[in-house]
Write a protein that holds these residues in place. Structure first.
Motif, PDB file in Angstrom:
ATOM      1  N   THR A   1      12.180  42.151  80.201  1.00 48.81           N
ATOM      2  CA  THR A   1      12.823  40.927  80.112  1.00 48.81           C
ATOM      3  C   THR A   1      13.994  40.731  79.620  1.00 48.81           C
ATOM      4  O   THR A   1      14.921  40.549  79.798  1.00 48.81           O
ATOM      5  CB  THR A   1      11.792  39.746  79.780  1.00 48.81           C
ATOM      6  OG1 THR A   1      10.563  40.027  80.120  1.00 48.81           O
ATOM      7  CG2 THR A   1      12.394  38.425  80.035  1.00 48.81           C
ATOM      8  N   SER A   2      14.018  41.623  78.283  1.00 49.75           N
ATOM      9  CA  SER A   2      15.268  41.601  77.310  1.00 49.75           C
ATOM     10  C   SER A   2      16.073  42.551  77.963  1.00 49.75           C
ATOM     11  O   SER A   2      17.327  42.054  77.885  1.00 49.75           O
ATOM     12  CB  SER A   2      14.845  42.011  75.972  1.00 49.75           C
ATOM     13  OG  SER A   2      14.599  43.222  75.993  1.00 49.75           O
ATOM     14  N   PHE A   3      15.888  43.348  78.842  1.00 49.78           N
ATOM     15  CA  PHE A   3      16.765  44.214  79.611  1.00 49.78           C
ATOM     16  C   PHE A   3      17.544  43.524  80.438  1.00 49.78           C
ATOM     17  O   PHE A   3      18.754  43.553  80.591  1.00 49.78           O
ATOM     18  CB  PHE A   3      16.092  45.531  80.280  1.00 49.78           C
ATOM     19  CG  PHE A   3      16.868  46.325  80.796  1.00 49.78           C
ATOM     20  CD1 PHE A   3      17.704  47.229  80.081  1.00 49.78           C
ATOM     21  CD2 PHE A   3      17.186  46.153  82.261  1.00 49.78           C
ATOM     22  CE1 PHE A   3      18.754  48.219  80.992  1.00 49.78           C
ATOM     23  CE2 PHE A   3      17.956  47.187  82.717  1.00 49.78           C
ATOM     24  CZ  PHE A   3      18.846  48.113  82.351  1.00 49.78           C
ATOM     25  N   VAL A   4      16.712  42.742  81.325  1.00 53.54           N
ATOM     26  CA  VAL A   4      17.275  41.815  82.327  1.00 53.54           C
ATOM     27  C   VAL A   4      18.111  40.732  81.685  1.00 53.54           C
ATOM     28  O   VAL A   4      19.427  40.297  82.091  1.00 53.54           O
ATOM     29  CB  VAL A   4      16.054  41.152  83.194  1.00 53.54           C
ATOM     30  CG1 VAL A   4      16.740  40.181  84.091  1.00 53.54           C
ATOM     31  CG2 VAL A   4      15.532  42.087  83.894  1.00 53.54           C
ATOM     32  N   ASP A   5      17.782  40.070  80.303  1.00 56.06           N
ATOM     33  CA  ASP A   5      18.594  39.168  79.719  1.00 56.06           C
ATOM     34  C   ASP A   5      19.783  39.708  79.406  1.00 56.06           C
ATOM     35  O   ASP A   5      21.131  39.138  79.520  1.00 56.06           O
ATOM     36  CB  ASP A   5      17.741  38.558  78.713  1.00 56.06           C
ATOM     37  CG  ASP A   5      16.698  37.731  79.084  1.00 56.06           C
ATOM     38  OD1 ASP A   5      16.865  37.304  80.348  1.00 56.06           O
ATOM     39  OD2 ASP A   5      15.763  37.378  78.258  1.00 56.06           O
ATOM     40  N   ALA A   6      19.788  41.001  78.783  1.00 62.69           N
ATOM     41  CA  ALA A   6      20.900  41.736  78.091  1.00 62.69           C
ATOM     42  C   ALA A   6      21.886  41.992  79.287  1.00 62.69           C
ATOM     43  O   ALA A   6      23.069  41.841  78.799  1.00 62.69           O
ATOM     44  CB  ALA A   6      20.509  42.847  77.486  1.00 62.69           C
ATOM     45  N   TRP A   7      21.523  42.459  80.443  1.00 69.75           N
ATOM     46  CA  TRP A   7      22.188  42.508  81.455  1.00 69.75           C
ATOM     47  C   TRP A   7      23.213  41.504  82.030  1.00 69.75           C
ATOM     48  O   TRP A   7      24.391  41.568  82.263  1.00 69.75           O
ATOM     49  CB  TRP A   7      21.349  43.214  82.780  1.00 69.75           C
ATOM     50  CG  TRP A   7      22.095  43.807  83.981  1.00 69.75           C
ATOM     51  CD1 TRP A   7      22.550  43.140  85.137  1.00 69.75           C
ATOM     52  CD2 TRP A   7      22.450  45.087  84.012  1.00 69.75           C
ATOM     53  NE1 TRP A   7      23.175  43.872  85.603  1.00 69.75           N
ATOM     54  CE2 TRP A   7      23.307  45.344  85.168  1.00 69.75           C
ATOM     55  CE3 TRP A   7      22.671  46.186  83.199  1.00 69.75           C
ATOM     56  CZ2 TRP A   7      23.813  46.135  85.467  1.00 69.75           C
ATOM     57  CZ3 TRP A   7      23.152  47.127  83.454  1.00 69.75           C
ATOM     58  CH2 TRP A   7      24.092  47.344  84.510  1.00 69.75           C
ATOM     59  N   LYS A   8      22.609  40.183  81.779  1.00 69.62           N
ATOM     60  CA  LYS A   8      23.068  39.055  82.264  1.00 69.62           C
ATOM     61  C   LYS A   8      23.890  38.513  81.042  1.00 69.62           C
ATOM     62  O   LYS A   8      24.558  37.586  81.209  1.00 69.62           O
ATOM     63  CB  LYS A   8      22.188  37.843  82.585  1.00 69.62           C
ATOM     64  CG  LYS A   8      21.802  38.356  84.187  1.00 69.62           C
ATOM     65  CD  LYS A   8      20.794  37.196  84.521  1.00 69.62           C
ATOM     66  CE  LYS A   8      19.269  37.362  83.894  1.00 69.62           C
ATOM     67  NZ  LYS A   8      18.423  36.358  84.638  1.00 69.62           N
ATOM     68  N   GLY A   9      23.892  39.295  79.770  1.00 69.86           N
ATOM     69  CA  GLY A   9      24.624  38.679  78.610  1.00 69.86           C
ATOM     70  C   GLY A   9      23.874  37.578  77.853  1.00 69.86           C
ATOM     71  O   GLY A   9      24.617  36.831  77.157  1.00 69.86           O
ATOM     72  N   ASP A  10      22.668  37.560  78.281  1.00 68.27           N
ATOM     73  CA  ASP A  10      22.033  36.417  77.742  1.00 68.27           C
ATOM     74  C   ASP A  10      21.269  36.666  76.256  1.00 68.27           C
ATOM     75  O   ASP A  10      20.144  36.368  75.998  1.00 68.27           O
ATOM     76  CB  ASP A  10      20.789  36.028  78.591  1.00 68.27           C
ATOM     77  CG  ASP A  10      20.376  34.586  78.618  1.00 68.27           C
ATOM     78  OD1 ASP A  10      21.036  33.643  77.556  1.00 68.27           O
ATOM     79  OD2 ASP A  10      19.465  34.206  79.252  1.00 68.27           O
ATOM     80  N   ILE A  11      22.016  37.375  75.531  1.00 67.24           N
ATOM     81  CA  ILE A  11      21.636  37.804  74.006  1.00 67.24           C
ATOM     82  C   ILE A  11      22.790  37.492  73.293  1.00 67.24           C
ATOM     83  O   ILE A  11      23.771  36.792  73.208  1.00 67.24           O
ATOM     84  CB  ILE A  11      21.216  39.299  73.980  1.00 67.24           C
ATOM     85  CG1 ILE A  11      22.343  40.251  74.379  1.00 67.24           C
ATOM     86  CG2 ILE A  11      19.916  39.655  74.732  1.00 67.24           C
ATOM     87  CD1 ILE A  11      22.214  41.531  74.013  1.00 67.24           C
ATOM     88  N   GLN A  12      22.268  37.481  71.986  1.00 62.82           N
ATOM     89  CA  GLN A  12      23.185  36.971  70.888  1.00 62.82           C
ATOM     90  C   GLN A  12      24.520  37.876  70.860  1.00 62.82           C
ATOM     91  O   GLN A  12      24.362  39.101  71.361  1.00 62.82           O
ATOM     92  CB  GLN A  12      22.445  37.613  69.358  1.00 62.82           C
ATOM     93  CG  GLN A  12      23.389  37.488  68.079  1.00 62.82           C
ATOM     94  CD  GLN A  12      23.775  36.043  67.734  1.00 62.82           C
ATOM     95  OE1 GLN A  12      23.014  35.380  68.229  1.00 62.82           O
ATOM     96  NE2 GLN A  12      24.892  36.090  67.424  1.00 62.82           N
ATOM     97  N   GLY A  13      25.444  37.217  70.848  1.00 59.41           N
ATOM     98  CA  GLY A  13      26.827  37.808  70.948  1.00 59.41           C
ATOM     99  C   GLY A  13      27.205  37.517  72.437  1.00 59.41           C
ATOM    100  O   GLY A  13      28.542  37.379  72.712  1.00 59.41           O
ATOM    101  N   GLY A  14      26.524  37.353  73.399  1.00 62.43           N
ATOM    102  CA  GLY A  14      26.883  36.891  74.681  1.00 62.43           C
ATOM    103  C   GLY A  14      27.517  37.827  75.525  1.00 62.43           C
ATOM    104  O   GLY A  14      28.111  37.673  76.463  1.00 62.43           O
TER     105      GLY A  14
END
Lengths: 207, 292
Positions: free
Chosen positions: B78-91
């Protein structure tokens, strides 16, 4: 290595280091594994700046002389030890040296391959009419190949005896190595040289 | 060896071993004399990986380990998918982090290849080059990059240069050492043969020493790129706004263990994939390795 005294002359010219006019065939084949058989034979010609077409033609001719023209494109690490040694011979011949220096070139081969190579070397010697200087530990090999057999003693290396011989020429005439090597005269000289060697331990022969 | 040896004594045994029960007694299988370490380990490796992943899944789903220390495998995905979309800290999307890290590591590695390999070869073939390069390289080689990172920052600032320089230095030493060792591995017979065929000293270096060093240089390249990835996180510790190392460090500040583990996996998989590629190139360029 420098020598303690004396000088080395080839046709009256002083020899100071390695050069292409004296071809060397080594005990270990010393081929370049990153080059194929043909490229190895071409190596010396390439170093001396010959064009690609010219050196390829010479290399193929020398490969044919040692019977390896079919293996021109093979990697050298995929052919047998005897074939590798023949590539080494062809490589040295390609530079067309005035004299061939051979330092126990057959030492690492099995005895059957070794005898075939001896015949090949005699044929090449006869065809090229070059001077071959051949070092060996095998008395039989020395007798079979030599026109002038020089028996040497170990440290200090001294010439113990010289024999003029013609068994090599006889082989060229009759083409039957076994007949030459089983000749009573061959056996008599072989025993004589062996007796000489055993009287002075660890003698080397040069032919 | 033993099987073929017996086959010569009892020729039929090798041809029809199943039909003649007597011959199976003739071909004795001797055990306990194998070469230590022989055989394929692929199946065992796959079983190990599957077992570890299963253990991870079971341990996290049964609450043996708290989520903060080790999130479930699904959370990593899930965090990989979020990070792929830029949906993590830092954007920033993962691709951007990935791109920056890849650029830093490969630019530094390429720079190290074009400098360290010639330097290493020079150290191998020239007493003067060895005298010049041996003390500095041998001095800094065992230092941990984190120890000289502050100095690099003082000298090169906090921009890209400092990051690339740090990774470059990490790659340089193993590559130079490998090239030097490669020169030393050349067989003296090959050099003598080249001289006796009329080659000059430069031709010996160009046509014998360098090709003969290639297997060692390839090993050095594989070690160097590994050092590069190892140093990446250290390089991205100072004033980086993007990069896999920066992403991992930033996530750890927010206790996002899932992003930390995901980042580690991405770095590990990329480094492994590149090593596989290097091995293929190695087989194509130096097929004679170990057979010369």
């Amino acid at each position: 290595m420098s020598f303690s005294s004396g000088e080395i002359l080839l046709d009256g010219k002083q020899v100071n280091g390695p050069g292409a006019e004296r071809g060397v065939v080594f005990q270990k084949h010393a081929l370049m594994p990153w080059l194929n058989v043909l490229e190895n034979v071409e190596f010396g010609l390439k170093m001396r700046g010959l064009g690609k077409v010219e050196r390829r033609a010479i290399a193929l001719q020398k490969l044919a002389a040692v019977g390896l023209e079919k293996f021109a494109a093979s990697p050298v690490y995929q052919i047998s030890g005897g074939m590798q040694q023949r590539v080494g011979l062809a490589r040295t011949l390609a530079s067309d040296p005035e004299v061939m220096l051979m330092d126990e070139p057959l030492g690492a081969l099995d005895s059957l391959t070794r005898e075939q190579q001896q015949e090949l070397i005699l044929q090449l010697w006869w065809k090229t009419q070059k001077m071959f200087f051949f070092i060996t530990h095998s008395v039989e090999e020395a007798l079979f190949l030599a026109t002038e057999l020089v028996v040497m003693t170990p440290s200090p290396g001294r010439i113990a005896h010289r024999y003029p011989l013609d068994f090599g020429r006889r082989f060229i005439e009759c083409g039957d190595a076994r007949a030459v090597k089983s000749d009573p005269q061959f056996i008599r000289i072989r025993e004589e040289v062996l007796r000489l060697i055993h009287a002075t331990p660890e003698v080397r022969e040069a032919a | 060896m033993s099987a073929s040896g017996h086959a010569e004594v009892v020729p039929n045994a090798a041809v029809v071993p199943a039909e003649a029960p007597a011959s199976s007694a003739a071909v004795r299988h001797v055990s306990g004399y194998s070469v230590p370490g022989e055989g394929s380990s692929t199946t065992i490796a796959i079983v190990t990986v599957v077992a570890l992943l299963t253990l991870w899944w079971v341990a996290t789903h049964n609450g043996w380990i708290r989520d903060l220390f080790l999130p479930t495998p699904e959370r990593i995905i899930t965090s990989f998918v979020d990070a792929w979309k830029g949906d993590i800290q830092g954007g920033r999307p993962l691709a951007e982090h990935f791109g920056w890290s890849l650029f830093r590591v490969f630019f530094a590695f390429a720079l190290a290849c074009v400098t360290a390999i010639p330097v290493g070869i020079a150290m191998g073939v020239s007493r003067i080059a060895r005298g010049i390069f041996d003390p500095p390289v041998e001095f800094y080689r065992p230092l941990p990059p984190l120890a000289y990172l502050p100095l690099i920052v003082i000298w090169f600032g906090i921009e890209e240069t400092a990051k690339v320089v740090l990774i470059y230095l990490a790659c340089f030493a193993p590559l130079a050492m490998a090239a030097r060792a490669g020169v030393k591995s050349v067989m003296i017979e090959q050099i003598n043969a080249a001289y006796s065929l009329g080659a000059s000293k430069w031709q010996v270096i160009r046509h014998v020493v360098i090709p003969a060093s290639m297997p060692e240089i390839f090993t050095g390249m594989r070690i160097a790129i590994g050092f590069g990835w190892t140093t990446l996180v250290a390089a991205e510790m100072v004033a980086a706004t993007a990069g896999l190392g920066q992403m991992v460090l930033n996530a750890s500040n927010f206790l996002r263990t899932d992003v930390v583990i995901m980042g580690i996996f991405v770095i590990g998989i990329v480094a492994y994939a590149f090593d596989l590629l290097m091995r293929r190139i190695e087989r194509a360029v130096v097929p004679w390795k170990g057979r010369g």
